[in-house]
Design an enzyme around this catalytic site. Sequence first.
Site, short mmCIF file in Angstrom:
data_model
loop_
_atom_site.label_atom_id
_atom_site.label_comp_id
_atom_site.label_asym_id
_atom_site.label_seq_id
_atom_site.Cartn_x
_atom_site.Cartn_y
_atom_site.Cartn_z
N ASP A 93 50.59 68.85 40.15
CA ASP A 93 51.79 68.37 40.83
C ASP A 93 52.26 69.41 41.84
O ASP A 93 52.09 70.61 41.63
CB ASP A 93 52.91 68.14 39.81
CG ASP A 93 52.64 66.95 38.92
OD1 ASP A 93 51.76 66.13 39.28
OD2 ASP A 93 53.28 66.85 37.85
N ASP A 105 54.99 70.75 42.30
CA ASP A 105 56.30 71.27 41.90
C ASP A 105 56.12 72.60 41.17
O ASP A 105 55.01 73.11 41.08
CB ASP A 105 57.05 70.24 41.02
CG ASP A 105 56.30 69.97 39.72
OD1 ASP A 105 55.27 70.62 39.46
OD2 ASP A 105 56.75 69.10 38.95
#
Length: 646
Positions: A512, A514
């Site tokens: 991801d 993030d």
Amino acid sequence: MSEKPKKENYGADSIQALEGMEHVRMRPSMYIGDVGVRGLHHLVYEVVDNSIDEAMGGFCDEIDVVINEDNSVSVKDNGRGIPVDLHKKEGVSALEVVMTKIGAGGKFDKDSYKVSGGLHGVGVSVVNALSIHLRATVHREGKIWEQEYERGKTMYPVKPIGETDFRGTVITFRPDEEIFKQTIEFSYETLANRMRELSFLNKGITISIIDKRNKDEKGEFISDIFNSTEGLKEFIRFLDETREPVIGDVIHMEGEKNGIPVEVAMIYNTSYSENLHSYVNNINTHEGGTHLSGFRRGLTHTLKKYADASGMLTKLKFDIAGDDFREGLTAIISVKVGEPQFEGQTKTKLGNREVSAAVSQSVSEMLENYLEENPNDAKIIVQKVILAAQARHAANKARDMVQRKTVMSIGGLPGKLSDCSEQDPAICEVFLVEGDSAGGTAKQGRDRNFQAILPLRGKILNVEKAMQHKVFENEEIRNIFTALGVTIGTEEDSKALNIEKLRYHKVVIMCDADVDGSHIETLILTFFFRYMKELIENGHIYIATPPLYLVRKGAKKKYAWSDEERDEIQKEFGEGCKIQRYKGLGEMNAIQLWDTTMKPSARTLRQIVIDNGAEADRVFSMLMGDEVPPRREFIEKNAVYANIDA
Ligand code: 0RA
């Protein structure tokens, strides 16, 4: 570590056989390795190396590097100044010969102590040939002399331009965008790391670096001054800043054996990893060579002898192996060799036979004395070696379990692996995907001909903190080994890697976009760095870059990988855009994931390379080790990803 374009191999012989500045421009990779980010920075190293040579001869103690506003770089030293008098054979100034004749560097100063590295000494003329503009200024005997060049071509004969009290040389060059098509933007971080390293390797020289392109919060240019009085001893302290030492201080020796200067510094810490960094003439020899094997031999021989004599081994039921002596060891070996022979894939393996005995003898002598004089430390080291031997036995058992599975190939592949149908590793890719759900999407989205998917559950083990046998017992890590087909460990060397059976030439980490994703990415990279470094060195490890946004208006849609890109698309589409932010891979459907992140013609893969092995080691130990405060500081400074993938 950073990205880099595909490397081109070049041999020492081809460098000898070269002629002329034109040839350098025609085949730049033959001289500087590549024309990407790495080659670009090599230009600076080559110029600085000439000044380092001058310093090693005892003629210079200050080197100043400036990244100018226009991305040109100036290197100034307070050495003797490049001679400007007439070069009899060539009929022009000696300065002009140095700057425009390939392989002329230092030719007329045979007596000087010239062993510094650079690009195996290709010379500053190569930098000149690859620069759109270069200015050489020499301060000598009260006068300032100057000559300028364009793409290596002399603009005018060397001329006096003024008077001076200073003595030294200043070279300012701007790389040619025609050659360095990818970028001519220098990274301060990369250059500063190398200057720091050079200052540790050549103590007593002051090296400053300043970046005139950017100011910090206080309105000052970013800069550093490196000066090491204790050389490798300080280098070890710097590398091991976040590790906990088990002995009082760094063991340090300097000497000369058979005319070969040898400097070694080492310490034992509480970690389980072995961190050896070796240098020949200031070049980091990633692939090791005779100096490194000499070090290993001297270390093993001396410690074994001491341990035997101490009677501490009597209770031990099994043999001690070479790598038991190196668990938790951080060491740097630096030698200076007159005519180094470099071998290996990346020409960073020292071949000179005579160096092995020189280093081995030096290390034995030093260590013998040290153990005699520091019996407490000696005892701690031997106990640590015994513990390592015991742990290795446990690890071997765990590892054998992994490998037995690997050997039973077909049935042995991990259940979670969705393999591809193609068999040729050269065209096969495997995606290591964060989480089962994203793994499922990737499995649907992929081209099953050549793309395999291995989902990894959550955070994989932090190998920086774990003992070897825990690493081999870990299921996710075993899955990675088995899926890749790579085996580890031989009788001689428990960490030797067999990558001949590597089943995929591209191993792509897909997480991801993030904070958690970056953390997992770093955990996986740490694992590869500590246990499968050759995969990184051979260019097999990549990071996928999923987009951050989808911008839509009516039937139009475009993906954005940054806030700036998003804003631009919004401008292009006009009022009424719908913006979707992707928080994770799981929010994309299979088609979107394929279109943006997996499809070869559209995706951007970042290839991981190790720019500076010592620095990478320090970064990983800091990021993943026990000591929290420096890690937080480091992460807050946000240099983390700059160092790992920039
Ligand atoms: C050879 C001879 C002499 C100086 C140098 C090389 C020299 C080269 C470079 C490159 C960068 N900085 C440098 N500084 C000095 C001088 C010999 C003499 O003066 O007697």
